[in-house]
Design an enzyme around this catalytic site. Structure first.
Site, short mmCIF file in Angstrom:
data_model
loop_
_atom_site.label_atom_id
_atom_site.label_comp_id
_atom_site.label_asym_id
_atom_site.label_seq_id
_atom_site.Cartn_x
_atom_site.Cartn_y
_atom_site.Cartn_z
N SER A 96 -9.83 -0.39 7.03
CA SER A 96 -9.23 -0.23 5.70
C SER A 96 -8.55 -1.46 5.14
O SER A 96 -8.19 -1.49 3.97
CB SER A 96 -8.23 0.93 5.71
OG SER A 96 -8.92 2.15 5.76
N LYS A 107 0.85 -1.20 0.00
CA LYS A 107 0.00 0.00 0.00
C LYS A 107 0.88 1.24 0.00
O LYS A 107 1.90 1.29 0.69
CB LYS A 107 -0.90 -0.03 1.23
CG LYS A 107 -2.01 1.01 1.26
CD LYS A 107 -2.87 0.85 2.53
CE LYS A 107 -3.98 1.88 2.60
NZ LYS A 107 -4.76 1.75 3.86
N SER A 131 -9.77 2.19 2.95
CA SER A 131 -8.89 2.89 2.06
C SER A 131 -7.98 1.98 1.22
O SER A 131 -7.53 2.38 0.15
CB SER A 131 -8.00 3.83 2.88
OG SER A 131 -7.13 3.09 3.72
#
Lengths: 504, 504
Positions: free
Chosen positions: A179, A80, A155
């Site tokens: 997330s 990420k 997210s």
């Protein structure tokens, strides 16, 4: 050897160990897959092709010399974009960090490198991890491989989409309010939020320091456990890191068992506000667990209903302070104000932050700044911290009665891109079931538990355990996964439509 | 800014108002590494060479508390008779400034490590005797220093109006202890002396604790002077001014005196004292208005989530108590007895801020009287001339003792010793090196001296005759002549002996 991108990380590791395949081939296969489908999925913000292949070749050389650095040596991974990666651009989904190349590695990244995992690239995310859909990414949304018109969660939607689209066997996510787990639920993948302090936050660009927790994204519970063991454990660079050995997670995942396990269904995390298909699949999962010998009871956690409100005070408060460092003085974007001959530092900061941050980020900075203001602190931040304590007590009381708690991971399946973009509150509600774990610091896992009848999209089962008992997630999760896979005759993801650019 | 500031004569001001002081002292600790990272703290390094992701505030970096700084904070707290918190936290003080990497300062807010203490200082009374005055300590807390800005161009040297600014982050993150007094009431006309005595005592105490270099001129001890006036001691506290960065003992005294005369003039004229920050001007001895604090700045303090609470065990605190130096009053009394100084002599030493210097010079082998002589005459004069504190002179107590040792050995006389000081202060090396390089050694070779004496007697027959007649006091003129011929490099006592030998 079949399509390398369809294999689990565990199987890839075994194949590497037996010398049936090289890390360079595996890595190249995933880079090819990314080239083929990522135009549609947009899981990646940066593809690290050369770097990944170089690491893969090193891994292969090591293996021919009879050495291996870890169980996952040579298995590629996506990271990420919230993680600082030395020499690889890191934007955190924000224009304000455009062009920033960190001079250092996050501890998680350092551990991946030390374990020999080639890093395929950096995955898309909502800007500064604020969102549940990746629509708040400054670089455009990622798309759900089940339906490209829909969101892959957020997210960490880039990481979940990458794993679901077979662009990476494993990915790293971070979970501040869901997330990792919510994207896993809506993409039919596995996501684990470890115990707070279980995986180092050093080098994770902070959203809310007291809530953020990095963790694994994968397509099987075992793969998640393998990755968790690589990244977990005490880090002296993170003061909030737990100084205890990581429990045997892989062993737990390999010995999945439900018999005699006391499972609590959380009354407050279900029912009204949860999509019908989500509820139906959840009820079936509970039935399956009962049949497998679990002892299921209903447990009430009365303060969970205040969780969302408390979360949206604590998170913006911490975020407003964490994001103050983005001021154009030392790194990232620098915008000079229009029509000013010799702008002051203050004017440059203002112009940069106005241009560099997106709407959702500004919304939360304003909210947090307000909540921390003198005269409001006690009423907002102070009260929210009290709620947090009450939620922790609810968990403590519940875990006196049961070994794990279960709930749907998210109240709905993947919604359409654009559907909730103008309604922040509707967006926030997506995290209603995942937030309590972050507030209390307890670990949670989401595993796919079917498709909602009404839209044919994946739903997720959330399992929560007491702090530092992450192994329970894997033991119970692996057992539930086996039962569910058996009921479908294979993994749920096998039912996902083929992507146009993909290979059969 | 062009208006003239009215001042009221000090005595008149004191007759009409009661001053109340508050002193905030920032002490830079001399720990090897910074407060929250491993970077060195050494003063004077090339700009931006002592930095890392943490003290530069790079995205993702995290703080780790320096245990040595906590130890120093506790020892300072104990030396100031404070209670030590059983549990305390850091807090974030949020405000934007280019030299603050994170745009928040990690500090302590409502939970300081040390609180509720006192220290007793000595100020002269009407009879010239020392009189104790107790200063109550509100708190001593830990925080990190900021970087340094150098504003180039413009007339003020401040950020507004500068052409550009240079930033050096070497100092960012250096451990600081802020020591705050409670309002100091009842000092009356002695407020300036109390302020000075307090800072001087703090400095000696910190030096004795070994926790700081306490060099005011390098900024390792910085003082803010708060002052307010009220009509009489029973009235409520008046509005205070906060004069920043008063960085010498003399300036502390002068700044208090100046603010008394300025505020008294304003109040007498029916004006209000504005609550504001004021800047101290060392050269002109005045304060000028800085930013107004009428709208109090809102720092949005909240507990630092990246650090864990500090809970020093009582055993540790007691162990640290055992390492404390003698308290200032006892310390002074003991030295006075050991040195056989009169009250007045001792007061001169303390008042000049030379206590620790004299103490260390004595420790290095000089006699107390001679150590005092050099510091209070020769060196005090030079410090005064260059406008620095005695302790800031570039000469160590060991070097002063070295000069005296040369005198004791008869190798230099007092006059030459002054030239040795010149050399040492000019950075020419140790006293020995200066003597060698400048050729300062006295001529003790009797044949050379004898020849000069003979020449002097021959040239001054009248004086020689007087001495022969028993008027030994006349020898001075001959000694002068010999010394002149020897350009001062002769032992005057030996010259006298030689003259008297020849003329008796």
């Amino acid at each position: 050897m079949g399509d390398l991108t369809r294999m689990s990380a565990a199987d890839l590791a075994d194949a590497l160990g037996r010398g049936e395949v090289s890390s360079a081939d595996i890595t190249q296969a995933h880079l090819d897959r990314i080239a083929a489908v990522d135009g549609d999925v947009h899981a990646f913000l940066h593809v690290n092709a050369e770097g990944a292949l170089a690491v893969a070749r090193e891994s292969d050389a090591r293996r021919s010399a009879g050495e291996s650095r870890s169980a996952l040596d040579g298995v590629p991974i996506a990271v990420k974009d919230v993680m600082a990666t030395r020499g690889i651009p890191t934007t955190c989904g924000s224009r304000i960090l455009e062009g920033w190349v960190p001079p250092y590695d996050a501890t998680v990244v350092a551990r991946l490198r030390a374990a020999g995992l080639p890093i395929l690239g950096k995955t898309n995310m909502d800007e500064f991890a604020m969102g549940s859909s990746t629509e708040h990414s400054a670089w455009g949304p990622s798309h759900n491989p089940w339906d490209l018109e829909r969101i892959p969660g957020g997210s960490g939607g880039g990481s979940s989409a990458a794993v679901a689209a077979y662009e990476a066997p494993l990915a790293i996510g971070t979970d501040t309010g869901g997330s990792i787990r919510q994207p896993a639920a809506v993409t039919g993948t596995i996501g684990v939020k470890p115990t707070y302090g279980g995986v180092s936050r050093y080098g994770v660009i902070a959203l809310a320091s007291s809530l953020d927790q990095p963790g694994p994204c994968a397509r099987s519970v075992l793969d998640a456990a393998l990755l968790h063991e690589v990244i977990g454990g005490h880090d002296p660079l993170d003061s909030t890191s737990i100084d205890l050995p990581v429990p045997p997670l892989v062993e737990a995942a390999r010995s999945g068992d439900l018999s005699g396990v006391r499972v609590g269904v959380v009354t407050e995390l279900g029912g009204e506000g949860y999509q019908e298909g989500v509820r139906a699949r959840f009820d079936e999962s509970v039935e399956l667990m009962v049949k497998a010998g679990a002892d299921v009871v209903e447990v009430s956690c009365p303060h969970f209903r205040y969780g969302l409100g408390a979360y949206y005070l604590i998170l913006p408060s911490e975020a407003s302070s964490n994001l103050a460092k983005f001021d154009a003085m030392r790194y990232g974007l620098r915008v000079l104000p229009d029509g000013v001959d010799a702008p002051s530092a203050e004017q440059v900061m203002t112009a940069t932050r106005a241009a560099g941050f997106g709407d959702e980020v500004k919304r939360r900075i304003i909210l947090g700044t307000y909540a921390l203001s003198s005269g409001y602190y006690d009423a907002y931040y102070g009260q929210a911290q009290k709620v947090r304590t009450l939620i922790s007590r609810d968990f403590a009381a519940a875990f006196e009665q049961v070994d794990v708690l279960v709930s749907p991971t998210a109240p709905t399946t993947a919604f359409k891109i654009g559907e909730k973009l103008d309604d922040p509150l509707a967006m926030y509600l997506n995290d209603i079931a995942t937030i309590p774990a972050n507030l209390a610091g307890v670990p949670g896992i989401s595993i796919p538990n079917g498709l909602a009848a009404e839209d044919g999209l994946p739903t997720g089962l959330q399992i929560l355990a007491p702090a530092t008992a992450d192994d329970r997630l894997y033991r119970v999760g692996a057992a539930a996964e086996a039962l569910l896979n058996a009921s479908w005759g294979g993994p749920l993801l096998a039912q996902a439509p083929e992507l146009v650019g993909g290979r059969a | 800014m062009t208006t003239t500031t009215e001042l009221m004569p000090y005595d008149e001001a004191l007759a009409r108002f009661d001053p109340v002081l508050g002193l905030e002292v920032h002490v830079e600790l001399n720990t090897v590494s910074k407060m929250f990272c491993g970077c060195p703290t050494e003063f004077g390094a090339e700009p931006n060479t002592q930095v890392c992701p943490t003290c530069l505030g790079l995205p993702g970096a995290l703080p780790v508390l320096n245990g040595k700084a906590v130890e120093a904070a506790i020892r300072i707290g104990l030396a100031l008779n404070c209670s030590i918190a059983e549990w305390c936290r850091f807090a974030r003080k949020n405000y934007f400034y280019p030299d603050m990497p994170k745009n928040f300062q990690t500090s302590q807010y409502d939970e300081p490590i040390a609180f509720d203490g006192w220290t007793e200082v000595t100020v002269p009374n009407e009879d010239g005797d020392g009189e104790p005055f107790r200063v109550e300590i509100e708190r001593a807390h830990m925080e990190e220093d900021t970087g340094k800005s150098l504003h180039v161009g413009g007339s003020t040297g401040r950020i507004h109006g500068a052409d550009y600014s240079l930033l050096d982050y070497n100092r960012a993150g250096v451990p600081l202890i802020e020591i705050v007094t409670k309002p100091v009431e009842g000092a009356g006309e002695k407020a300036p002396e109390v302020a000075r005595a307090y800072v001087a005592q703090l400095r000696d105490l910190l030096l004795a604790l070994g926790v700081s270099d306490v060099r005011m001129e390098q900024g390792s001890l910085r003082c803010d002077v708060n002052l307010s006036l009220r009509p009489d001691p029973s009235a409520e506290l008046g509005t205070r001014s906060e004069t920043k960065n008063v960085n010498s003992l003399r300036s502390v005294e002068r700044a208090v005196r100046y603010e008394v005369t300025r505020q008294a003039a304003r109040l007498s004229a029916g004006d209000k004292v504005v609550q504001e920050t004021r800047h101290w001007h060392e050269d002109t001895g005045v304060t000028t208005s800085g930013r107004s604090k009428e709208q109090a700045e809102d720092y949005r303090y909240f507990p630092e989530p990246d650090l864990v609470p500090i809970a020093p065990s009582r055993e540790w605190v007691e162990e640290l108590r055992g390492t404390l130096p003698e308290p200032p009053r006892e310390h002074r009394a003991r030295l006075q007895a050991e040195w056989e100084f009169s009250e007045l002599e001792m007061r001169d030493v303390v008042g000049a801020g030379a206590l620790s210097s004299v103490e260390q010079t004595v420790a290095a082998g000089a006699s107390p009287q001679l150590a005092k002589k050099w510091w209070l005459s020769e060196l005090a004069r030079r410090a005064n001339e260059t406008g620095v504190e005695i302790t800031a002179l570039p000469i160590t107590p060991e070097q002063v003792a070295g000069v005296q040792a040369l005198v004791d050995a008869g190798r230099v006389n007092d006059k030459l010793a002054r030239q040795v000081f010149d050399g040492v202060l000019a950075g020419e090396g140790s006293p020995e090196e200066v003597v060698a390089a400048r050729g300062l050694e006295v001529v003790s070779d009797d044949s050379a001296l004898g020849a000069a004496v003979d020449r002097a007697i021959e040239a001054n027959p009248d004086i020689a005759a007087k001495i022969r007649d028993g008027k030994q006091a006349a020898a001075g003129a001959l000694i002068g002549a010999v010394m002149k011929e020897m350009r001062g490099q002769a032992d005057a006592a030996r010259v006298r002996e030689l003259i008297l030998e020849r003329l008796s």
